[in-house]
Write a protein that holds these residues in place. Structure first.
Motif, short mmCIF file in Angstrom:
data_model
loop_
_atom_site.label_atom_id
_atom_site.label_comp_id
_atom_site.label_asym_id
_atom_site.label_seq_id
_atom_site.Cartn_x
_atom_site.Cartn_y
_atom_site.Cartn_z
N ASP A 122 -51.51 9.23 91.26
CA ASP A 122 -52.15 9.56 92.53
C ASP A 122 -51.97 8.47 93.57
O ASP A 122 -52.09 8.74 94.78
CB ASP A 122 -53.65 9.79 92.30
N LEU A 123 -51.69 7.24 93.13
CA LEU A 123 -51.50 6.14 94.07
C LEU A 123 -50.74 5.01 93.38
O LEU A 123 -50.96 4.72 92.20
CB LEU A 123 -52.86 5.60 94.56
N LYS A 166 -48.86 8.47 99.10
CA LYS A 166 -49.41 8.00 97.83
C LYS A 166 -48.93 6.59 97.47
O LYS A 166 -48.96 6.19 96.31
CB LYS A 166 -49.08 8.99 96.72
N VAL A 206 -58.95 6.04 96.72
CA VAL A 206 -59.12 6.28 95.29
C VAL A 206 -60.45 6.98 95.06
O VAL A 206 -61.47 6.60 95.65
CB VAL A 206 -59.11 4.96 94.49
N ASP A 250 -58.69 9.95 89.43
CA ASP A 250 -57.34 9.54 89.83
C ASP A 250 -56.68 8.68 88.75
O ASP A 250 -57.37 8.03 87.94
CB ASP A 250 -57.38 8.73 91.13
N VAL A 288 -54.10 5.51 88.94
CA VAL A 288 -53.58 4.54 89.91
C VAL A 288 -52.92 3.40 89.17
O VAL A 288 -53.47 2.87 88.20
CB VAL A 288 -54.72 3.98 90.79
N TYR A 337 -60.74 -0.09 90.34
CA TYR A 337 -61.10 1.26 90.79
C TYR A 337 -61.75 2.09 89.70
O TYR A 337 -62.22 3.20 89.95
CB TYR A 337 -59.88 1.97 91.37
N ALA A 377 -62.14 6.30 88.00
CA ALA A 377 -60.69 6.52 87.99
C ALA A 377 -60.06 5.71 86.86
O ALA A 377 -60.63 4.73 86.40
CB ALA A 377 -60.08 6.12 89.33
N SER A 435 -57.31 3.18 86.45
CA SER A 435 -56.45 2.33 87.26
C SER A 435 -56.11 1.09 86.46
O SER A 435 -56.96 0.52 85.77
CB SER A 435 -57.13 1.96 88.58
N TYR A 458 -62.39 14.99 94.20
CA TYR A 458 -62.51 14.15 93.01
C TYR A 458 -62.83 15.03 91.81
O TYR A 458 -63.27 16.17 91.94
CB TYR A 458 -63.60 13.09 93.21
#
Length: 421
Positions: A30-31, A59, A113, A117, A119, A129, A134, A136, A246
């Motif tokens: 997602d990022l 992204k 974020v 997600d 990441v 995050y 999330a 991450s 989300y």
């Protein structure tokens, strides 16, 4: 067998019904994050791959925060590499000096974020995050390059450790004290390549800023990631900062954990990590007399508005001890502005602090607060390795904003109680 929060998120992004610890998967991202130190390497690797464009310009996040404002010619060249790439690729989330912030405070603030997600970031503290629910984690610049090019990354699904938080923290005890306590308890490799999952009624007693600080330092326990159960505070934060959709994932009742710990927040005292490892912790009662030369308040761990307010409440109508440098780094421009509007910067300056624009500078021994041989610093940063903030014979003591501000006043490591607060 049930799944943990992390395993559920990874399964969804890998297009699988379930995953288990140790499984190798390819997951959608997602990022993808990079900064002025790591992104130039990733950009070079993308060029070697003969990839002309990123998988999605919306992204990618490029945040030049480590050596900015540029401290020398080399850092200026790194900055320019990132800027030129961002312009050529029309990267949506590129943040120039003047609009930049310390990356791990900036991205949640900008709503980039949200819960559920996946990441990756070419910076080890990307695990921050997880405070939002999330997954991450930090990766190398080569993995960042592959992520920017393909929108995917491979992972080995981590095992998990469950931290059941109960009770309510005492006055002056923050998320920083909690995570230092945990690292002191399990060690810097106690969660090696494992997911640190924080659940329990005690989570609600922690602010979002507390949670960001705790997730941020999962890597200091060796963790692959840190992640918090999503509650009303999380949802309120996301609604305030983001318009992204989300998805909330909760661990199954039969999720498998390699270890479980009950952490009673009410028993934790202000905690300090002595050189040269974050696990070398002592409570404020056991610190002894440690005179200091410098205090740093800020960083991706403790540079948010709550941290600034706590430090200012201690420094109000007081003076930084003669012979001590106290440097304050609000983590983002928005935090900086809040500090202006609330009179916090006035408090800092009247106390004798130097206040800087957002930068990672001193945390990694980059600039804006380097230690000389033999000097000692109390810092709200996240690492105190040999030479981390300057000369190899300097020392860094990790602490909360409350302890850091108190120490600035007394000239030695101190808690607020020693000031009668």
């Amino acid at each position: 067998m049930g799944m943990t929060m992390t395993q559920k998120i990874l399964a969804k992004h890998a297009g699988l019904e379930s995953v288990e610890a140790g499984q190798l998967i390819m997951a959608d991202l997602d990022l993808v994050l990079g900064n002025d130190v790591t992104a130039p390497v990733a950009i070079g690797e993308m060029e070697k791959m003969n990839v002309d464009c990123v998988f999605c310009k919306d992204k990618i996040a490029l945040v030049p925060d480590h050596f900015t404002p540029n401290k020398d010619i080399k850092s200026a060249e790194l900055y320019k590499t990132v800027k030129d790439f961002a312009n050529a690729q029309e990267i949506t989330n590129y943040f120039e000096t003047g609009r930049v912030g310390i990356e791990h405070a900036l991205l949640p603030e900008k709503g980039l974020v949200v819960a559920g997600d996946v990441v990756i970031g070419a910076d080890s503290h990307t695990c921050t995050y997880g405070a939002l629910g999330a997954f991450s984690t930090g990766v190398g610049s080569t993995d960042m390059a592959a992520g920017m090019a393909t929108g995917q990354a491979w992972f080995k699904v981590p095992e998990a450790i469950k931290f059941n938080l109960i009770g309510k923290p005492q006055k002056w005890v923050s998320g920083k004290d909690v995570i230092l306590h945990i690292i002191g308890m399990i060690g810097v490799d106690g969660a090696r390549y494992q997911s640190m999952e924080f659940v329990g009624d005690g989570v609600n007693e922690l602010s979002m800023d507390d949670r960001f600080a705790m997730a941020n330092m999962a890597i200091e326990a060796g963790g692959k990631n840190g992640i918090f159960i999503v509650d009303d505070k999380t949802i309120e934060y996301m609604k305030e900062h983001s318009d992204k959709e989300y998805e909330i994932y909760e661990p199954d009742e039969d999720a498998e954990y390699v270890a479980e710990y009950d952490i009673d927040l009410s028993t934790i005292k202000p905690t300090v990590s002595f050189p040269h490892l974050p696990e070398n912790t002592r409570t404020i009662d056991d610190v002894g007399e440690v005179k200091i030369d410098q205090v740093v308040i800020g960083s991706c761990t403790n540079g948010r508005i709550e941290d600034m307010r706590i430090a200012a409440s201690i420094l109000k109508d007081k003076k930084v001890k003669d012979g001590v440098r106290c440097i304050v780094f609000p983590a983002t421009q928005e935090v900086y502005m809040q500090c202006i509007e609330e009179g916090i910067l006035k408090t800092f300056i009247e106390a004798g602090c130097a206040v800087s624009t957002p930068t990672c500078g001193p945390c990694l021994g980059g600039h804006m607060g380097i230690l000389a041989k033999g000097e000692k610093a109390v810092a709200t940063t996240n690492r105190n390795f040999v030479g981390r903030m300057g000369d190899p014979e300097s020392e860094v003591y990790l602490a909360s904003p409350a302890v850091a501000a108190s120490s600035a006043v007394t000239g030695q490591i101190s808690g607020p109680n020693e000031l009668g607060l």
